[in-house]
Design an enzyme around this catalytic site. Sequence first.
Site, PDB file in Angstrom:
ATOM      1  N   GLU A   1      26.695  58.814  50.804  1.00 24.04           N
ATOM      2  CA  GLU A   1      26.976  57.803  49.763  1.00 24.04           C
ATOM      3  C   GLU A   1      28.011  56.817  50.308  1.00 24.04           C
ATOM      4  O   GLU A   1      28.998  56.481  49.658  1.00 24.04           O
ATOM      5  CB  GLU A   1      27.505  58.493  48.494  1.00 24.04           C
TER       6      GLU A   1
ATOM      7  N   CYS B   1      28.902  53.924  40.283  1.00 20.06           N
ATOM      8  CA  CYS B   1      30.359  54.180  40.330  1.00 20.06           C
ATOM      9  C   CYS B   1      31.054  53.356  41.415  1.00 20.06           C
ATOM     10  O   CYS B   1      32.230  53.007  41.258  1.00 20.06           O
ATOM     11  CB  CYS B   1      30.640  55.640  40.656  1.00 20.06           C
TER      12      CYS B   1
ATOM     13  N   GLU C   1      25.766  52.951  44.651  1.00 18.93           N
ATOM     14  CA  GLU C   1      26.022  53.790  43.463  1.00 18.93           C
ATOM     15  C   GLU C   1      26.720  52.982  42.366  1.00 18.93           C
ATOM     16  O   GLU C   1      27.628  52.190  42.640  1.00 18.93           O
ATOM     17  CB  GLU C   1      26.888  54.991  43.871  1.00 18.93           C
TER      18      GLU C   1
ATOM     19  N   CYS D   1      28.348  61.444  37.376  1.00 13.54           N
ATOM     20  CA  CYS D   1      29.568  60.634  37.466  1.00 13.54           C
ATOM     21  C   CYS D   1      29.370  59.225  36.903  1.00 13.54           C
ATOM     22  O   CYS D   1      30.285  58.643  36.320  1.00 13.54           O
ATOM     23  CB  CYS D   1      30.023  60.556  38.916  1.00 13.54           C
TER      24      CYS D   1
HETATM   25  O1  FUB Z   1      32.436  63.475  43.943  1.00 13.54           O
HETATM   26  C1  FUB Z   1      32.534  63.001  42.617  1.00 13.54           C
HETATM   27  C2  FUB Z   1      31.517  61.925  42.379  1.00 13.54           C
HETATM   28  O2  FUB Z   1      30.208  62.459  42.544  1.00 13.54           O
HETATM   29  C3  FUB Z   1      31.571  60.780  43.358  1.00 13.54           C
HETATM   30  O3  FUB Z   1      32.453  59.791  43.014  1.00 13.54           O
HETATM   31  C4  FUB Z   1      30.178  60.304  43.331  1.00 13.54           C
HETATM   32  O4  FUB Z   1      29.859  59.501  44.428  1.00 13.54           O
HETATM   33  C5  FUB Z   1      29.393  61.580  43.296  1.00 13.54           C
HETATM   34  O5  FUB Z   1      29.213  62.090  44.563  1.00 13.54           O
HETATM   35 ZN    ZN Z   2      28.514  57.809  40.142  1.00 11.46          ZN
END
Ligand code: FUB
Ligand code: ZN
Length: 655
Positions: A327, A345, A343, A423
Amino acid sequence: MDKSKFTNHLPLKDVTISDTFWGPIMERVRTQVIPYQWEALNDRIPGAAPSYSIRNFKLAAELTHPEQDYGVPRDIGFGGPVFQDSDAAKWIEAAAYTLVWHPDPALEKTLDDLIDVICNAQQSDGYLDTYYIVTGLEKRFTNLKDHHELYCFGHFLEGAIAYYEATGKRKLLDAIIRYAGCIDRNIGLEPGKLPGYPGHEVAEMALVKLYNITGDKAHLALAKYFIDQRGQAPLYFEKETERNKNDFYWKDSFVRYQYYQAGKPVRDQHTAEGHAVRAAYLYSGMADVAKATGDDSLLEACNNLFNNIAERQMYITGAIGQSAYGEMFTYDYHLPNGTAYAETCAAIGLAFFAKRMSAIAPRAAYADVLERALYNGIISGMSLDGKAFFYVNPLEVIPESCLKDRNCHHVKIERQKWFGCACCPPNLARITASLGSYIHSSRQGAIFTHLFIGSSAKFSPNGANVLVKLETRYPWEGKVEISFGVKEGTKFTYGLRVPLWCKKFSLSLNGADIPYKIEDGYALMDREWKDGDRLTVNFDMGVQFVRANPHVRENIGKTALTRGPVVYCLEEADNGKELFRLHTGSPGDINVKFEKDLLEGVTVIDVTGKREKDWAGGGLYGTDETVFEDRKLRFIPYYAWANRSAGEMAVWVNK
Ligand code: FUB
Ligand code: ZN
């Protein structure tokens, strides 16, 4: 560091949003997303991956207080990834923000009940992480690298602060302050402590937020320590791995400790590397600490990293993290469209970073990134009905690839109801619910408007109260009207961001020209403002055929259409299959119209283009001339794709 330029964003409680674009999204978050996520956190969504988050808290509370009975079998074990606490914490944060602009006693009661459970799980020394409370406290703090204790702590803090600010209730805040004390007693450079830091950042920015409330220097010192200690030799994570015989997943990878941005001290990091969400959260924390401590070298590092992202590693949608492997960020100008991880997030993390940088010094370059992420790569993560979510936000989708090409397996063609690793949905909820605090910032004698979101906001730049009201149909129209409410004429500088995408704009006050100077991309107007003064800005919203820097090999010969802050895409639902055969026509041949019944109301762009015709003779290779047929192409806003049917999508199109 020019501290005289520092500004502070307005607290959420001082802003009321009345925006025609964001208002409905926020309302959907409040009425759909927050209740839906509560059901998801309680494992009550049929067919969706269970969260276990609330169950873990109840179990931990029962184990901590055996007299409590929440109906959870005590031998059931911890459920979900190690960081499940963070999902509930993010939900608390998002729900708390909605309470600020929409009081809701029933929701507040749900939160209070949840907070009681959480606090019942807390250990007598303040420790509070359900994974270790359930699986064995003797193991706590033995895997800071991967086990997310400090990440969950950071999210707890953010949630507790939001709830305290929304309601004035301190129960959760006090509990998490005790947890901060526990962490401080266990982690640090003093003898007997572990010289560690978070394996997944977020606590850094949360601690600065806490410091801004408590004024307790220990809270700022802990944030600064986390930043300064990160990546110092000998590497804590290396020692921790050896000492505790932990796994090191990235051992044989090129990224190693840079996956966690911990391979070298943060001030020596010039390019964004490693896990994108971790990185963006770290950089946000660095910006907070730099601002709070006036640390020039840290600010310089922030600027280097911001520029590296914005100029070399960010998708046109404001998404970041090119690679599904880890990621992660990859390298400069490597921006593959179809395999992008992007992503939700991570785009949110970038928005946090950009917001913080624009508070340190209002510069259009920062707020432009914030706006780009908000209107594109962030809200693409949620369906228009608020019931389904994308984790991954690529810029090109071919459904068959997602099934049959291993490199695209991470790409979903439809938003999902929930995720085992969930997340993104609560992150989306917390940023949209707190959007009011992103619009303006101020400092003594000056107010800056970074985003054009219909709202009214209360300031006191010079002691006197000032009401700033924004009215607009942005992003569909470029006209923004800003009116000022003041008791008596008040002198202050008003700074209005002129987006870098805008090639032409006009500005008038009460219908007449107003002098202004442009500084760092803001039109600055320094004057005595009178009650009822009305500033009108018109940003030219012409469609732009954007190119990528020629270093970006994926986009050579291609163009992306943008209008204002909105990035557009082609979708199969409008344009048929094999979008990659389509070519845009001339920029002159464009029809822009607002379709009120389409995708909750969007401005579409119709262009006359061409489609490569099938080969007359067939065969895989040949020397035939390319033959085109005319085609009407319809572009829709990228964020709204995949809301009608599953199918192809493309942002970058042949010119
Ligand atoms: O590791 C916690 C969260 O889960 C991360 O911020 C995301 O990328 C996912 O891997
Ligand atoms: Zn996320």
